[in-house]
Scaffold this active site. Structure first.
Site, short mmCIF file in Angstrom:
data_model
loop_
_atom_site.label_atom_id
_atom_site.label_comp_id
_atom_site.label_asym_id
_atom_site.label_seq_id
_atom_site.Cartn_x
_atom_site.Cartn_y
_atom_site.Cartn_z
N VAL A 236 0.84 -1.20 0.00
CA VAL A 236 0.00 0.00 0.00
C VAL A 236 0.87 1.25 0.00
O VAL A 236 1.80 1.37 0.81
CB VAL A 236 -0.92 0.02 1.24
CG1 VAL A 236 -1.90 1.18 1.15
CG2 VAL A 236 -1.66 -1.29 1.38
N ASP A 237 0.56 2.16 -0.90
CA ASP A 237 1.21 3.46 -0.88
C ASP A 237 0.68 4.25 0.32
O ASP A 237 -0.46 4.06 0.75
CB ASP A 237 0.90 4.21 -2.18
CG ASP A 237 1.49 5.61 -2.20
OD1 ASP A 237 2.65 5.76 -1.79
OD2 ASP A 237 0.78 6.54 -2.62
N LYS A 238 1.51 5.12 0.90
CA LYS A 238 1.08 5.87 2.09
C LYS A 238 0.26 7.11 1.71
O LYS A 238 -0.91 7.22 2.05
CB LYS A 238 2.28 6.29 2.93
CG LYS A 238 1.86 7.08 4.20
CD LYS A 238 3.05 7.56 4.99
CE LYS A 238 3.71 8.77 4.36
NZ LYS A 238 2.86 10.00 4.44
#
Length: 641
Positions: free
Chosen positions: A314-316
């Site tokens: 997951v990208d932040k």
């Protein structure tokens, strides 16, 4: 009225053949006990077989012309053979049961496609175009880009566009899956097919007709439901050998036993109808259920792959967080300055920067009505601008503001400019970073003025999303971010991430995904599709968040989550797993049914008519099992329903 009439015609056509042929069978049974009418009884039975069997025979011939040996051919051969042998009742029963089964299959299959039908029905037929103060009703497809449409309470929005005047609320569940009405004001985006639940909006059309988000969703769901999954490819190949195999088996049994009727019965019993339909009906139902929840799955292949996901990366920024940084702290280190002084000078310097964090500082200064210089120094549009500005990648910016030097950045920037006594600023910056905030040290004329802290707010549903992913069977959830380790660690701890990879460039994210795949994991990458593009493309499943209104995301993502609700992610994976389980159940049910029927025929007790009845029942059972996917799953406090 046209739609109702069309449905009525389809229903009439679907049931005409079963009704006519069934009536002929009933007449034959009534005439049977009367010796003088025995010939008429036989003729009625043959007529019933011909009426019900003619469409089956035509389908068989079409299949043969394409070199396809299908179910229709097996039933046709068995029916003709039964008539030749004088088994008129068996011939009529087989064809009529097959026709009834086909009508029921069509009806229930249409039910599995109900999500697509419902989406199409959302598109309004007319629009109110506002021109020179006058309202004109025109077909929705005739609205032009740039025209203004009026959306009244209770009406559906006919175009994608931007609100120019008015306020109101829209039910966007059909597009984003959001269950609560969304407030709309000037500047907000709206989507075709959403319904006004209050207020009056004037909307400037930006996308019309086939270019609207709703039209793209319908197109994507149509393609997805028609796409072929890997398991379906295997079953198609299996059926291509299985059906001729049943023909060969019937011939061998007929030659060995000398019982031609037994061979014909085997043809009917061996029909792989439930087997052929077992997978596509589950895929159609699964993708349809997802579409109704605001989840677009590109096709059966991606549905199957999503069911096997073991790691979610997951990208932040913009995914776990809102993607809208805000100022959280102003720490003053120069006793000669005030909080307003530090923030004001920083905002004036950052006004010329394009960095995402600069906007948070400028916005905070505007909210406090801070102006450190006169209005005469404003730039175009009233924005306070620096005299000069230089961006230093990885460090920050240097600027000249009203003749004064301003530096804003990290400790590396202070070291590069030989700033005296940076220790206090470095200590404060480290403390802020440890709390998940991005520190920005402000230096004015070579003296440390203070430290600002900017944070991107963690989404309230992020922790629930991670927990729900684990509940859905995902082994690890990894955060990939370009932010520093301290900020990343703080966000990861708040959310419950299993593993954190910080300070990553786009190519670094790609390397992480590749290594996970080499270790045997099935990886889903969730991001915004911009700086995460290489990782999204390489991952087994690329998932785009908040794709509503983004044509690129809808067209390119393997799975597009139309809304910003993070809990849609575990919902998609859970639905994929349930769909694949249903596919496996259907295949097992179909194979077991055929095996039992074949055993029943070879060892006695199962007739041609009984076999066809059980065969059609198994087909319907497979469809009904798949239709369970259309129901909402069991309520969960973590997964949206």
């Amino acid at each position: 009225m046209r739609t109702a009439a069309g449905i009525g015609r389809r229903l009439t056509t679907r049931w005409t053949i079963p009704v006519v042929s069934g009536t002929l069978i009933a007449a034959a049974w009534l005439a049977g006990p009367v010796p003088a009418l025995s010939l008429a009884s036989d003729a009625a039975m043959v007529a019933a077989a011909v009426v019900a069997g003619a469409p089956i025979a035509r389908a068989a011939l079409r299949g043969l012309s394409g070199r396809v040996v299908g179910i229709d051919l097996l039933v046709t051969v068995a029916t003709v053979g039964a008539i030749v042998l004088g088994e008129y009742w068996e011939a009529a029963a087989v064809t009529v049961l097959f026709a009834i089964g086909h009508a029921l299959e069509t009806a229930t299959l249409n039910r599995t496609r109900s999500a697509l039908t419902a989406l199409v029905a959302l598109a309004p037929d007319v629009a109110l175009v506002l021109s020179d103060g006058a309202q004109t009703e025109v077909p929705a497809a005739a609205v032009l880009t740039g025209e203004t449409v009026l959306v009244k309470s209770g009406a559906r929005v006919p175009v994608d566009g931007t609100v120019r005047h008015g306020t109101g609320t829209l039910d966007e569940a059909s597009i984003t899956g959001e269950s609560l009405p969304v407030a709309k004001a000037p500047g907000d985006r709206v989507f075709a097919g959403t319904m006004s639940t209050g207020g009056l909006l004037q909307v400037e059309a930006t996308e019309v007709g086939a270019a609207t988000t709703l039209a793209r969703i319908v197109h994507r769901v149509e393609e997805a439901q028609d796409a072929t999954a890997p398991t379906q490819v295997f079953m198609d190949r299996f059926s291509a050998w299985y059906t001729p195999g049943i023909l060969v088996l019937a011939v061998v049994v007929g030659l060995l036993s000398g019982d031609l009727f037994l061979a014909l019965t085997l043809l009917v019993i061996g029909c792989p109808g439930a087997l052929v339909i077992s997978i596509p009906v589950a895929i159609v139902a699964g993708i349809g259920r997802a579409a109704r929840s605001g989840i677009l799955i590109k096709g059966g292949e991606f549905l199957e792959t999503a069911s096997k996901v073991t790691v979610v990366a997951v990208d932040k920024t913009g995914t776990l967080t809102r993607g809208r940084p805000r100022l959280t702290d102003v720490v003053v280190l120069n006793p000669e300055l005030t909080r307003a002084d530090v923030l004001g000078w920083a905002a004036r310097a950052e006004a010329g920067s394009e960095h995402p964090l600069a906007g948070a500082i400028v916005l905070a200064a505007a909210e406090h009505a801070l102006e450190t210089v006169g209005a005469a120094d404003r730039g175009a549009g009233g924005t306070l601008l620096p005299d000069t500005i230089t961006s230093i990648p990885g460090q920050g910016i240097t600027a000249t503001v009203a003749g004064r030097s301003v530096l804003i950045g990290n400790p590396a920037l202070l070291a590069a400019h030989a700033i005296d006594d940076p220790e206090a600023a470095v200590t404060v910056a480290a403390d802020l970073a440890a709390r998940g905030r991005t520190p920005l040290i402000v230096v004015i004329d070579g003296t440390v003025a203070g430290v600002l802290a900017v944070a991107d707010e963690v989404r309230p549903d992020a922790a629930g999303m991670v927990a729900a992913l684990r509940a859905a069977g995902v082994h690890r959830v990894i955060m990939l971010t370009g932010d520093g380790p301290l900020v990343a660690a703080a966000v990861g701890a708040a959310v419950g991430i299993d593993e954190i990879r910080a300070s990553l460039l786009p190519e670094d994210k790609l390397d992480v995904v590749t290594r996970l795949q080499q270790d045997g994991h099935v990886v889903a990458m969730v991001g915004d599709g911009v700086n995460d593009a290489p990782a999204l493309a390489t991952a087994d499943i690329g998932i785009a968040m908040g794709a509503a209104g983004s044509a690129v995301a809808v067209e390119t993502a393997d799975i597009a989550l139309m809304g910003d609700n993070l809990l849609m992610l575990p919902t998609a994976i859970d639905l994929a797993r349930r769909t694949v389980r249903t596919m496996h159940q259907n295949v097992a049910l179909a194979l077991i049914t055929v095996a039992l029927l074949l055993a029943g025929v070879l060892w006695g007790g199962v007739t041609m008519a009984v076999g066809m009845l059980v065969h059609e029942a198994s087909v319907l059972l497979v469809i009904v099992n798949a239709m369970r996917l259309l129901r909402r799953s069991r309520p969960s406090p973590l997964v949206p329903q």
